[in-house]
Design a protein around this motif. Sequence first.
Motif, PDB file in Angstrom:
ATOM      1  N   LEU B 191      -6.424   1.072  -3.701  1.00  0.00           N
ATOM      2  CA  LEU B 191      -6.654  -0.476  -3.215  1.00  0.00           C
ATOM      3  C   LEU B 191      -6.699  -0.496  -1.791  1.00  0.00           C
ATOM      4  N   HIS B 192      -7.793  -1.297  -1.380  1.00  0.00           N
ATOM      5  CA  HIS B 192      -8.158  -1.480  -0.098  1.00  0.00           C
ATOM      6  C   HIS B 192      -7.317  -2.441   0.584  1.00  0.00           C
ATOM      7  N   LYS B 193      -6.662  -3.226  -0.409  1.00  0.00           N
ATOM      8  CA  LYS B 193      -5.629  -4.443   0.162  1.00  0.00           C
ATOM      9  C   LYS B 193      -4.662  -4.532  -0.649  1.00  0.00           C
ATOM     10  N   ASP B 194      -3.241  -4.400  -0.114  1.00  0.00           N
ATOM     11  CA  ASP B 194      -2.189  -4.520  -0.979  1.00  0.00           C
ATOM     12  C   ASP B 194      -0.889  -5.012  -0.203  1.00  0.00           C
ATOM     13  N   ASN B 195      -0.543  -6.175  -0.454  1.00  0.00           N
ATOM     14  CA  ASN B 195       0.473  -6.666   0.545  1.00  0.00           C
ATOM     15  C   ASN B 195       1.940  -6.793  -0.497  1.00  0.00           C
TER      16      ASN B 195
END
Lengths: 478, 478
Positions: B191-195
């Motif tokens: 995943l390029h973005k994962d918070n």
Amino acid sequence: MSIQEVSMTTTFLDELTALLGERGLLRDPDAMARYVSDWAGDRLGMPLAVARPATTAEVAEVVRCCHQHGVGMTPQGGHSGLVAGALPAADGQELVISLERLDRVRDIDPVNFTMTVDAGCILENVKQAAAEHDCDFPLSLGAQGSCQIGGNIATNAGGLNVLRYGMMRELVLGLEVVLPDGRVWEGLDALHKDNRGYDLQQLFLGSEGTLGIVTGAVLKLSPRPTQSRTALLGLPSVQAVIDLYGQARRDCCDLLTAFELIPRRCIELAMEATPELRDPMDDSYPWYVLMEVAATGPIDLGELLEQLLESGMERELVLDGALASSDTQSAQLWQFRESMLEGQRRRGEHLRTDISVPISAIADFVSQASDVVMAASPQCEIIAYGHIGDGNLHFNILPPTTLADADKKAHLHELEERLFEVLDRFKGSISAEHGIGRTKQAPYLARLSPLERELVAGIKTLFDPKGLMNAGRILPTE
Amino acid sequence: MSIQEVSMTTTFLDELTALLGERGLLRDPDAMARYVSDWAGDRLGMPLAVARPATTAEVAEVVRCCHQHGVGMTPQGGHSGLVAGALPAADGQELVISLERLDRVRDIDPVNFTMTVDAGCILENVKQAAAEHDCDFPLSLGAQGSCQIGGNIATNAGGLNVLRYGMMRELVLGLEVVLPDGRVWEGLDALHKDNRGYDLQQLFLGSEGTLGIVTGAVLKLSPRPTQSRTALLGLPSVQAVIDLYGQARRDCCDLLTAFELIPRRCIELAMEATPELRDPMDDSYPWYVLMEVAATGPIDLGELLEQLLESGMERELVLDGALASSDTQSAQLWQFRESMLEGQRRRGEHLRTDISVPISAIADFVSQASDVVMAASPQCEIIAYGHIGDGNLHFNILPPTTLADADKKAHLHELEERLFEVLDRFKGSISAEHGIGRTKQAPYLARLSPLERELVAGIKTLFDPKGLMNAGRILPTE
């Protein structure tokens, strides 16, 4: 509260008043009102008081005092969080620590491409200060007029330009943090490269204020773009959007700053919210892409975009397109992106999600998730838009208009659970950029392995053994 | 060793042999020889044995066995580390765990711009596999033909292209790690973005194998450049180099992939090492810049570089320049960068450093540090080159040729201390990209605040309470 507790609280508040003065400590409910709810209108309860320290040293003193008296703390930035992470707890026992008075730009070094700022600086002001030195702080968010750098750091903020410049994590070189016992960790280095042991700063980025209070940061700047071009394109399918993205990454040479997926429904919502907006093309298309390229030097961006559009049309990925040929036209195209959010808001209660999947899975995911949601609630409306280059979708759902208001929340919650089940099959994230806070805690915990929970809890305990710092966010209190 | 210890060790090694087979466990000193020294020739002692697991499950079994028997572990990649971090301890009691047999590319997803690899993959092979899918894994190091991805992760590797693509930290999306007790942390998300809560993966990046053994990683790819242009420029001063850098960042529109500072002495060393190299320009200049721009699409890079050169000359920053007009010419220019390292090596014992300061301070730092070093040792030779865009200098020192070999080490150590004192005044880092390992431990600890040491030790204890995983690196054992 027992008499003993009341007296302890009084001592504590007196100490804080002595420390901060009347202006620095708010105890009046009217004065505290604006610290108890966030942008989305969420609200849990009143705090014990609101502390407004003006320096890092004052933050440290306030935290030391809380640590000594065992008082829980809620660090607070610009109230634009979306997971209720910065709201004081319902029990009325937490002290809000607002960073709003720490709002100085400490230093700008345009040769090093860095600036050092207080955590309470508003993002828009930081961007403006960078621009005055021919630099750019590229983080770009809807809330940039009110959100604070400290909040951006605590939540590892994303936004529109992540594709090119990365998340907040990639835009921070150094931090100054007040730890939960009041000691100050001095990590304000302005170094672009530094491999001295464990990179402690990474822990604070995205920790949502649970490990300490960020009071200062060294930010990484870029040269300020001198030109940009915007285009709105009509496409036949999500798969065409994905294919065009791969081509745009190559043809636009890393100059791509935004690549936003927008469904037809959002164009309509935008026109509803802003009646002067007219349909951007002669025909309507099922999907749109709003894209932007920007450059700091002498490159013909118009030609790059035209070539992309041409080859996209040849490959039948692009059906039509509007290229802005002026800043005004560009602003008009971006108006669709902003007005569609307003259009959604006007529909009242709806499900907002913030999920990510691999880019290669977006088309399949949208298709399968839409099938599942529509099967469960044939009258609902799906609005899936997002940042394609990040695999990040805001797959939102408007409830059936026929549904009674009282039933909407439960209905949407049920749909969210179905949606997340589909997401799990794609190994996606239930929170791509908004964080966990309180709102996403249940689905987060449900997917957290025991090992991971042990490590997360271990880190929390290492930094905050008394559990006083933004307790109950990310992990529950126990 | 007591009889009891010998018998426990025998049991342990028998267990490992049963687990891994003869091929998977080396106990013969001749067979172990190549696992005890690194690229720089450093060597401490023989290990208990060398384990060569072939899968993540086998790594986990080996680690579990060590954990149970209390045996120390040295995870090992491609032997190209520069701080003796991956060498087994002198006491002969550590088990080397080599990752070399975990060398599969598990998956490439060019649409998601990711690939999933075993930690033992050699960097060059990873780059090659990416290229076959029209993608680029941009990490670029001198050691790329032998270093392994796991080592790149453990050391948060840098190299030549950090300026554009970031350190290894920015090139990793997911990790799979065997923790010191043998449990496996599954964080292999693409995943390029994962918070979702704390970003545990950041802790392993740069932890030099002290918190666990990375066995797999999801790497972030870029589109493969279709063209690049190289130039070697002659400049009058370090300040001119810095000024040109600021202009190049702007004029070259984020297409800059390298911007290397090279002193005249290095050009001479390169010509000594590679006699067929001829002086690149008619005259000689005190400083040179080797720069490269690369693009994936239709941009005229030659024109960009020519414009930069022209305005650099107008501003009297650039005195002369050689622009490569073919790949062969470009390779010739890069040959200077490679041969100068060989030239240094031939001088025998010398001080290698790897420091960083803010870019804006480089000229002052080089000047002050040179003064201090030359005052202390008028016959030594300073060779300061590096990655300007990262503020990263290899400020190396060749000892006086008149000095007896036996005295060189102590003399260079003394000069390093003087150099680091100057560095402290600039708030620089004693290790920009090489890490701490054992070699940099003393100057690292001397500059570590008690608070920071407490946090670093706390994290180490959280992950490795028995202190078995690469013990004594970064922090000393106690």
